[in-house]
Design a protein around this motif. Structure first.
Motif, PDB file in Angstrom:
ATOM      1  N   ASN A 167       0.825  -1.216   0.000  1.00  0.00           N
ATOM      2  CA  ASN A 167       0.000   0.000   0.000  1.00  0.00           C
ATOM      3  C   ASN A 167       0.856   1.261   0.000  1.00  0.00           C
ATOM      4  O   ASN A 167       0.529   2.239  -0.682  1.00  0.00           O
ATOM      5  CB  ASN A 167      -0.929   0.005   1.216  1.00  0.00           C
ATOM      6  N   PHE A 168       1.925   1.240   0.770  1.00  0.00           N
ATOM      7  CA  PHE A 168       2.808   2.408   0.851  1.00  0.00           C
ATOM      8  C   PHE A 168       3.476   2.681  -0.491  1.00  0.00           C
ATOM      9  O   PHE A 168       3.492   3.828  -0.974  1.00  0.00           O
ATOM     10  CB  PHE A 168       3.850   2.170   1.934  1.00  0.00           C
ATOM     11  N   ARG A 169       4.018   1.656  -1.119  1.00  0.00           N
ATOM     12  CA  ARG A 169       4.696   1.847  -2.412  1.00  0.00           C
ATOM     13  C   ARG A 169       3.711   2.258  -3.502  1.00  0.00           C
ATOM     14  O   ARG A 169       4.026   3.083  -4.367  1.00  0.00           O
ATOM     15  CB  ARG A 169       5.419   0.565  -2.809  1.00  0.00           C
ATOM     16  N   LYS A 170       2.505   1.705  -3.449  1.00  0.00           N
ATOM     17  CA  LYS A 170       1.494   2.069  -4.436  1.00  0.00           C
ATOM     18  C   LYS A 170       1.129   3.540  -4.320  1.00  0.00           C
ATOM     19  O   LYS A 170       0.999   4.252  -5.332  1.00  0.00           O
ATOM     20  CB  LYS A 170       0.256   1.196  -4.232  1.00  0.00           C
ATOM     21  N   ARG A 171       0.966   4.032  -3.082  1.00  0.00           N
ATOM     22  CA  ARG A 171       0.608   5.432  -2.862  1.00  0.00           C
ATOM     23  C   ARG A 171       1.731   6.381  -3.262  1.00  0.00           C
ATOM     24  O   ARG A 171       1.478   7.557  -3.570  1.00  0.00           O
ATOM     25  CB  ARG A 171       0.262   5.659  -1.398  1.00  0.00           C
ATOM     26  N   GLY A 172       2.969   5.903  -3.238  1.00  0.00           N
ATOM     27  CA  GLY A 172       4.106   6.778  -3.473  1.00  0.00           C
ATOM     28  C   GLY A 172       4.569   6.873  -4.911  1.00  0.00           C
ATOM     29  O   GLY A 172       5.570   7.552  -5.193  1.00  0.00           O
ATOM     30  N   ARG A 173       3.872   6.221  -5.803  1.00  0.00           N
ATOM     31  CA  ARG A 173       4.262   6.320  -7.213  1.00  0.00           C
ATOM     32  C   ARG A 173       4.172   7.775  -7.680  1.00  0.00           C
ATOM     33  O   ARG A 173       3.247   8.489  -7.334  1.00  0.00           O
ATOM     34  CB  ARG A 173       3.352   5.439  -8.070  1.00  0.00           C
ATOM     35  N   SER A 174       5.151   8.192  -8.480  1.00  0.00           N
ATOM     36  CA  SER A 174       5.208   9.587  -8.969  1.00  0.00           C
ATOM     37  C   SER A 174       5.124  10.560  -7.793  1.00  0.00           C
ATOM     38  O   SER A 174       4.333  11.509  -7.788  1.00  0.00           O
ATOM     39  CB  SER A 174       4.073   9.855  -9.966  1.00  0.00           C
ATOM     40  N   LEU A 186      -0.184   9.229   1.851  1.00  0.00           N
ATOM     41  CA  LEU A 186       1.064   8.462   1.807  1.00  0.00           C
ATOM     42  C   LEU A 186       1.713   8.418   3.184  1.00  0.00           C
ATOM     43  O   LEU A 186       2.205   7.375   3.628  1.00  0.00           O
ATOM     44  CB  LEU A 186       2.022   9.081   0.788  1.00  0.00           C
ATOM     45  N   ARG A 187       1.699   9.541   3.879  1.00  0.00           N
ATOM     46  CA  ARG A 187       2.277   9.619   5.225  1.00  0.00           C
ATOM     47  C   ARG A 187       1.548   8.675   6.185  1.00  0.00           C
ATOM     48  O   ARG A 187       2.181   7.985   6.996  1.00  0.00           O
ATOM     49  CB  ARG A 187       2.189  11.063   5.726  1.00  0.00           C
ATOM     50  N   ILE A 188       0.230   8.623   6.088  1.00  0.00           N
ATOM     51  CA  ILE A 188      -0.539   7.719   6.945  1.00  0.00           C
ATOM     52  C   ILE A 188      -0.189   6.263   6.645  1.00  0.00           C
ATOM     53  O   ILE A 188      -0.003   5.447   7.561  1.00  0.00           O
ATOM     54  CB  ILE A 188      -2.048   7.962   6.752  1.00  0.00           C
ATOM     55  N   ASN A 189      -0.070   5.934   5.362  1.00  0.00           N
ATOM     56  CA  ASN A 189       0.312   4.572   4.997  1.00  0.00           C
ATOM     57  C   ASN A 189       1.726   4.250   5.479  1.00  0.00           C
ATOM     58  O   ASN A 189       2.007   3.115   5.878  1.00  0.00           O
ATOM     59  CB  ASN A 189       0.221   4.382   3.483  1.00  0.00           C
ATOM     60  N   GLY A 190       2.595   5.244   5.461  1.00  0.00           N
ATOM     61  CA  GLY A 190       3.946   5.052   5.979  1.00  0.00           C
ATOM     62  C   GLY A 190       3.948   4.794   7.473  1.00  0.00           C
ATOM     63  O   GLY A 190       4.740   3.989   7.984  1.00  0.00           O
ATOM     64  N   THR A 214      15.577   2.655   8.850  1.00  0.00           N
ATOM     65  CA  THR A 214      16.250   3.955   8.767  1.00  0.00           C
ATOM     66  C   THR A 214      15.736   4.746   7.567  1.00  0.00           C
ATOM     67  O   THR A 214      15.429   5.938   7.674  1.00  0.00           O
ATOM     68  CB  THR A 214      17.773   3.766   8.659  1.00  0.00           C
ATOM     69  N   ALA A 215      15.625   4.079   6.421  1.00  0.00           N
ATOM     70  CA  ALA A 215      15.127   4.748   5.216  1.00  0.00           C
ATOM     71  C   ALA A 215      13.669   5.149   5.380  1.00  0.00           C
ATOM     72  O   ALA A 215      13.261   6.248   4.978  1.00  0.00           O
ATOM     73  CB  ALA A 215      15.297   3.836   3.999  1.00  0.00           C
ATOM     74  N   LEU A 216      12.878   4.277   5.979  1.00  0.00           N
ATOM     75  CA  LEU A 216      11.460   4.567   6.196  1.00  0.00           C
ATOM     76  C   LEU A 216      11.292   5.749   7.155  1.00  0.00           C
ATOM     77  O   LEU A 216      10.459   6.632   6.922  1.00  0.00           O
ATOM     78  CB  LEU A 216      10.746   3.336   6.741  1.00  0.00           C
ATOM     79  N   SER A 217      12.087   5.785   8.211  1.00  0.00           N
ATOM     80  CA  SER A 217      12.015   6.893   9.176  1.00  0.00           C
ATOM     81  C   SER A 217      12.374   8.214   8.518  1.00  0.00           C
ATOM     82  O   SER A 217      11.767   9.253   8.804  1.00  0.00           O
ATOM     83  CB  SER A 217      12.933   6.615  10.363  1.00  0.00           C
ATOM     84  N   LEU A 267      14.583  12.001  -3.638  1.00  0.00           N
ATOM     85  CA  LEU A 267      15.802  11.215  -3.460  1.00  0.00           C
ATOM     86  C   LEU A 267      15.598  10.128  -2.408  1.00  0.00           C
ATOM     87  O   LEU A 267      16.016   8.976  -2.596  1.00  0.00           O
ATOM     88  CB  LEU A 267      16.953  12.134  -3.054  1.00  0.00           C
ATOM     89  N   GLN A 268      14.949  10.466  -1.313  1.00  0.00           N
ATOM     90  CA  GLN A 268      14.713   9.484  -0.256  1.00  0.00           C
ATOM     91  C   GLN A 268      13.833   8.335  -0.746  1.00  0.00           C
ATOM     92  O   GLN A 268      14.047   7.181  -0.372  1.00  0.00           O
ATOM     93  CB  GLN A 268      14.056  10.159   0.950  1.00  0.00           C
ATOM     94  N   TRP A 269      12.832   8.666  -1.558  1.00  0.00           N
ATOM     95  CA  TRP A 269      11.935   7.629  -2.080  1.00  0.00           C
ATOM     96  C   TRP A 269      12.708   6.659  -2.979  1.00  0.00           C
ATOM     97  O   TRP A 269      12.505   5.437  -2.891  1.00  0.00           O
ATOM     98  CB  TRP A 269      10.794   8.273  -2.851  1.00  0.00           C
ATOM     99  N   LYS A 270      13.576   7.173  -3.822  1.00  0.00           N
ATOM    100  CA  LYS A 270      14.371   6.313  -4.702  1.00  0.00           C
ATOM    101  C   LYS A 270      15.292   5.414  -3.877  1.00  0.00           C
ATOM    102  O   LYS A 270      15.449   4.222  -4.182  1.00  0.00           O
ATOM    103  CB  LYS A 270      15.187   7.172  -5.668  1.00  0.00           C
ATOM    104  N   GLN A 271      15.889   5.958  -2.835  1.00  0.00           N
ATOM    105  CA  GLN A 271      16.779   5.166  -1.989  1.00  0.00           C
ATOM    106  C   GLN A 271      15.991   4.080  -1.246  1.00  0.00           C
ATOM    107  O   GLN A 271      16.456   2.948  -1.110  1.00  0.00           O
ATOM    108  CB  GLN A 271      17.503   6.074  -0.999  1.00  0.00           C
ATOM    109  N   PHE A 272      14.818   4.442  -0.764  1.00  0.00           N
ATOM    110  CA  PHE A 272      13.986   3.478  -0.043  1.00  0.00           C
ATOM    111  C   PHE A 272      13.644   2.285  -0.924  1.00  0.00           C
ATOM    112  O   PHE A 272      13.645   1.133  -0.465  1.00  0.00           O
ATOM    113  CB  PHE A 272      12.700   4.158   0.447  1.00  0.00           C
TER     114      PHE A 272
END
Length: 279
Positions: A167-174, A186-190, A214-217, A267-272
């Motif tokens: 659910n988190f990755r789906k919400r974070g597309r684009s 997206l924040r709530i799903n995170g 760490t990446a999620l935080s 950048l953080q999303w790509k790293q995650f």
């Protein structure tokens, strides 16, 4: 331990956290952290109820969930004004106070902060809050709501984590094109993913989970800062008689900060997404 009993222990811990921090908050302690911890406890309980329908009767806590939502709504404005006064305004005043007088803005903000803290105190002192604590205690005192065929904690953990992650990755597309409401979702799903990860963490090797968490935080911190800026713009409308110059300075600052945070978020999303899940 099966999944249902593990969830029950989480609810018990959250109830204790809620009660302990409420007691300190009612002493009129100016430290806003106790209010924050109460809201975290409430969200964790709601998240536990939400991810656990296969562990126990999903109607068992419907009435309690309604009361948790009520309390979050009563505490929310106080927390928002704490963030505005203690986090949003200080860097703005430090950078721009030599060029502009923010005294009126500070005074009005403090008044609204106290008003909404009083609202939170009224809710915590109410019979409705005490009834909520008693209802939680009663629900935890017996296990009639536990499912007889509750799955093992390991199997349940994998199912929950995979669902939250999807659910988190789906919400974070684009992610850079998402508008504020979508970023809030997206924040709530995170948060749901983080709560579930922390809940089930003892079941997995700590080293494999470290990079993921760490990446999620980091993502959550940035999404939270963006949400704080959006909320601050809404709160600004509640302030009486704010002059045009002050309004332009504060809103301009928030717009620049949001732009910088959005670039950081990309950048953080790509790293995650380069980090493999730990389950």
């Amino acid at each position: 331990m099966d999944a249902a009993k593990a969830c029950m222990e989480t609810v018990r811990d959250c109830r204790q956290q809620l009660q302990d921090n409420a007691k300190v908050f009612l002493t009129r302690d100016p430290d806003s952290n106790h209010l924050h911890k109460m809201r975290v406890a409430l969200r964790r309980m709601r998240s536990t109820f939400g991810i656990s329908p296969h562990a126990f009767d999903e109607t068992a806590f419907s009435d309690i969930s309604t009361e948790l939502k009520w309390l979050l709504e009563e505490l929310g404005p106080a927390r928002n004004w704490d963030v505005f006064v203690l986090k949003i305004l200080p860097p703005i005043l430090a950078a721009l106070s030599q060029e502009h007088d923010f005294a009126k803005l500070q005074q009005s903000s403090d008044v609204l902060r106290r008003k909404n803290r009083d609202r939170a105190i009224t809710a915590i002192e109410s019979h409705r809050f005490q009834a909520l604590l008693l209802e939680l205690k009663a629900a935890l005192a017996h296990d009639s709501w536990l499912q007889g065929n509750a799955s093992s904690i390991g199997h349940f953990a994998n199912l929950v984590l995979e669902k939250c992650y999807h659910n988190f990755r789906k919400r974070g597309r684009s992610i850079t094109t998402l508008h504020p409401e979508q970023l809030h979702t997206l924040r709530i799903n995170g948060k749901k993913l983080r709560y579930a990860s922390e809940f089930f963490l003892p079941l997995y090797p700590a080293r494999s989970a470290h990079s993921f968490l760490t990446a999620l935080s980091g993502l959550q911190d940035t999404l939270g800062a963006i949400n704080d800026a959006v909320t601050a713009n809404h709160l600004f409308k509640e302030l009486p008689d704010v002059d045009l110059a002050t309004s332009c300075l504060v809103k301009g600052w928030l717009a620049c900060e949001t732009r910088q945070l959005t670039g950081q978020l990309d950048l953080q999303w790509k790293q995650f997404n380069t980090i493999a899940p730990f389950w």
